[in-house]
Scaffold this motif. Sequence first.
Motif, short mmCIF file in Angstrom:
data_model
loop_
_atom_site.label_atom_id
_atom_site.label_comp_id
_atom_site.label_asym_id
_atom_site.label_seq_id
_atom_site.Cartn_x
_atom_site.Cartn_y
_atom_site.Cartn_z
N CYS A 1 -1.81 10.85 16.55
CA CYS A 1 -1.02 9.86 15.84
C CYS A 1 -0.04 10.57 14.91
N GLU A 2 0.81 9.78 14.28
CA GLU A 2 1.63 10.28 13.19
C GLU A 2 0.83 10.05 11.91
N PRO A 3 0.38 11.12 11.25
CA PRO A 3 -0.48 10.94 10.07
C PRO A 3 0.13 10.00 9.05
N SER A 4 -0.71 9.18 8.47
CA SER A 4 -0.26 8.24 7.45
C SER A 4 0.10 8.98 6.16
N GLU A 5 0.59 8.23 5.19
CA GLU A 5 1.01 8.85 3.93
C GLU A 5 -0.15 9.52 3.20
N LEU A 6 -1.36 9.07 3.48
CA LEU A 6 -2.53 9.69 2.84
C LEU A 6 -2.66 11.16 3.19
N PHE A 7 -2.11 11.53 4.35
CA PHE A 7 -2.30 12.89 4.85
C PHE A 7 -0.97 13.63 4.98
N TYR B 1 -2.52 16.61 -0.97
CA TYR B 1 -2.57 15.41 -0.13
C TYR B 1 -3.13 14.25 -0.94
N PRO B 2 -2.55 13.05 -0.81
CA PRO B 2 -3.11 11.89 -1.52
C PRO B 2 -4.60 11.67 -1.24
N PHE B 3 -5.03 12.02 -0.03
CA PHE B 3 -6.44 11.81 0.30
C PHE B 3 -7.35 12.63 -0.60
N PHE C 1 -20.93 2.60 0.85
CA PHE C 1 -19.87 2.76 -0.14
C PHE C 1 -18.54 3.10 0.52
N VAL C 2 -18.55 4.02 1.48
CA VAL C 2 -17.31 4.43 2.15
C VAL C 2 -16.68 3.24 2.87
N HIS C 3 -17.51 2.44 3.54
CA HIS C 3 -16.99 1.28 4.25
C HIS C 3 -16.34 0.29 3.27
N VAL C 4 -17.02 0.03 2.15
CA VAL C 4 -16.47 -0.87 1.13
C VAL C 4 -15.21 -0.28 0.53
N TYR C 5 -15.19 1.02 0.31
CA TYR C 5 -14.03 1.70 -0.28
C TYR C 5 -12.82 1.59 0.64
N ILE C 6 -13.03 1.81 1.92
CA ILE C 6 -11.92 1.74 2.88
C ILE C 6 -11.35 0.33 2.94
N THR C 7 -12.23 -0.66 3.06
CA THR C 7 -11.75 -2.04 3.17
C THR C 7 -11.11 -2.53 1.87
N SER C 8 -11.51 -1.99 0.74
CA SER C 8 -10.99 -2.44 -0.56
C SER C 8 -9.70 -1.73 -0.97
N PHE C 9 -9.60 -0.44 -0.69
CA PHE C 9 -8.49 0.34 -1.23
C PHE C 9 -7.59 1.02 -0.19
N ILE C 10 -8.04 1.09 1.05
CA ILE C 10 -7.30 1.87 2.04
C ILE C 10 -6.74 1.03 3.17
N ARG C 11 -7.61 0.32 3.85
CA ARG C 11 -7.22 -0.33 5.10
C ARG C 11 -6.21 -1.45 4.86
N GLY C 12 -5.19 -1.47 5.69
CA GLY C 12 -4.20 -2.55 5.69
C GLY C 12 -4.11 -3.12 7.09
N PRO C 13 -3.12 -3.97 7.34
CA PRO C 13 -2.93 -4.50 8.70
C PRO C 13 -2.76 -3.38 9.71
N ASN C 14 -3.42 -3.52 10.84
CA ASN C 14 -3.38 -2.49 11.89
C ASN C 14 -2.62 -3.02 13.10
N PRO C 15 -1.30 -2.68 13.22
CA PRO C 15 -0.49 -3.19 14.34
C PRO C 15 -1.07 -2.81 15.70
N SER C 16 -1.61 -1.60 15.83
CA SER C 16 -2.15 -1.15 17.10
C SER C 16 -3.33 -2.01 17.53
N LYS C 17 -4.21 -2.30 16.59
CA LYS C 17 -5.38 -3.12 16.89
C LYS C 17 -4.97 -4.54 17.23
N LEU C 18 -3.99 -5.07 16.49
CA LEU C 18 -3.51 -6.42 16.74
C LEU C 18 -2.86 -6.52 18.11
N LEU C 19 -2.10 -5.48 18.49
CA LEU C 19 -1.44 -5.47 19.80
C LEU C 19 -2.46 -5.50 20.93
N LYS C 20 -3.56 -4.75 20.77
CA LYS C 20 -4.61 -4.75 21.79
C LYS C 20 -5.19 -6.15 21.98
#
Length: 422
Positions: A282-288, A311-313, A370-389
């Motif tokens: 992929c093209e790394p996101s801004e976090l990386f 790196y922001p991560f 904790f990691v799952h909650v952290y990702i869903t709360s602060f990281i994950r946004g709309p996923n165009p690839s997943k929506l397209l599938k």
Amino acid sequence: EVDLEERLHELDLRSDSDIPDVPPPTDSTPEILKRALSGLSARWKNWWIRGILSLAMISGFFLIIYLGSFMLMLLVLSIQVKCYHEIITIGYRVYHSYDLPWFRSLSWYFLLCVNYFFYGETVADYFATFVQRREQLQFLIRYHRFISFALYLTGFCMFVLSLVKKHYRLQFYMFAWTHVTLLITVTQSHLVIQNLFEGMIWFLVPISSVICNDIMAYIFGFFFGRTPLIKLSPKKTWEGFIGGFFSTVIFGFIFSYFLAQHQYFVCPVEYNSETNRFVTECEPSELFQMKKYSVPPLLQAVLGWETVNMYPFQMHSFALSTFASLIGPFGGFFASGFKRAFKIKDFADTIPGHGGIMDRFDCQYLMATFVHVYITSFIRGPNPSKLLKQLLILQPEQQLSVYKTLKSHLVEKGILQPSLRG
């Protein structure tokens, strides 16, 4: 019959000191290690055994990482099954004299049911394109939740039919024991796999941070420990706790810097139905992507730097490492309390010097949540690839309806011209 009922009543009222003793685990240390370390004291012998086996496990873990995401998923599943087996076995040993009917069979049946539900959800979510090409799988996915519920109901009815008049209370004890064990092991391992799909870095950094904290807390406590930390774990010390914290934060920051440079670790794990392989391209996101940050004035005098590239991560890794060091150990304290309640030293004797698999992963399950909650709360946004599938598996008329609605929306916002055709 009266005596048996009185015995069962007494079982409900007994204190922790009345819990039946569970046979201690046998020493599974290889003979070659026993002979090599025979001249050492018990303290140093345990040190070397733990150290050698830790290095062996870490080396094996690196090998599985090299083999790819699919092997990591199999590893998580294997650990889940083994942890479940260790906890269920303790329940069986404690109450074995009552010979509960169908207990073992139903315990494993419920494990299969819950895994079928969770892994079926994962297949439907991440492998939609693959499923769409397999007609035999479409029925299973479309009615997946109904099938899962029907399977669970079958087990539920089997449990009710297995109830015996003289053992009602104990059978319900073990029914609850099974379901709590499922909650601890299966649910948490499913979250681990969910984290892995977000990118291997979200899998490796948390797990490695817990491992680092466990090792460094043990080392600092072994050499410098003087002040007891908590009564549940007499060997835990404040020196080990504090030393583990700082070591883990530094390790997480450096380890994240290394991983963030490689697509293999930062890209979401996706399944390519054409090649039948998991891909991490992929093209790394801004976090990386490397960014320049201003150093706070107080630190400029100490470091001599006005700006720093990172790196922001790496800032997110600080949150992950902090949790692994300050809150993660409470998973271990919880496990210690559980073992004390049933008068056992370890969950099993699978790993010499370490105990059972559950002894090594008691903190990992808490970390996964904790990691799952952290990702869903602060990281994950709309996923165009997943929506397209998801759009691609719709019927043509449904896709056309979505297209018209989207086009109308874009025209209203002025992004498309009303005259545009397509």
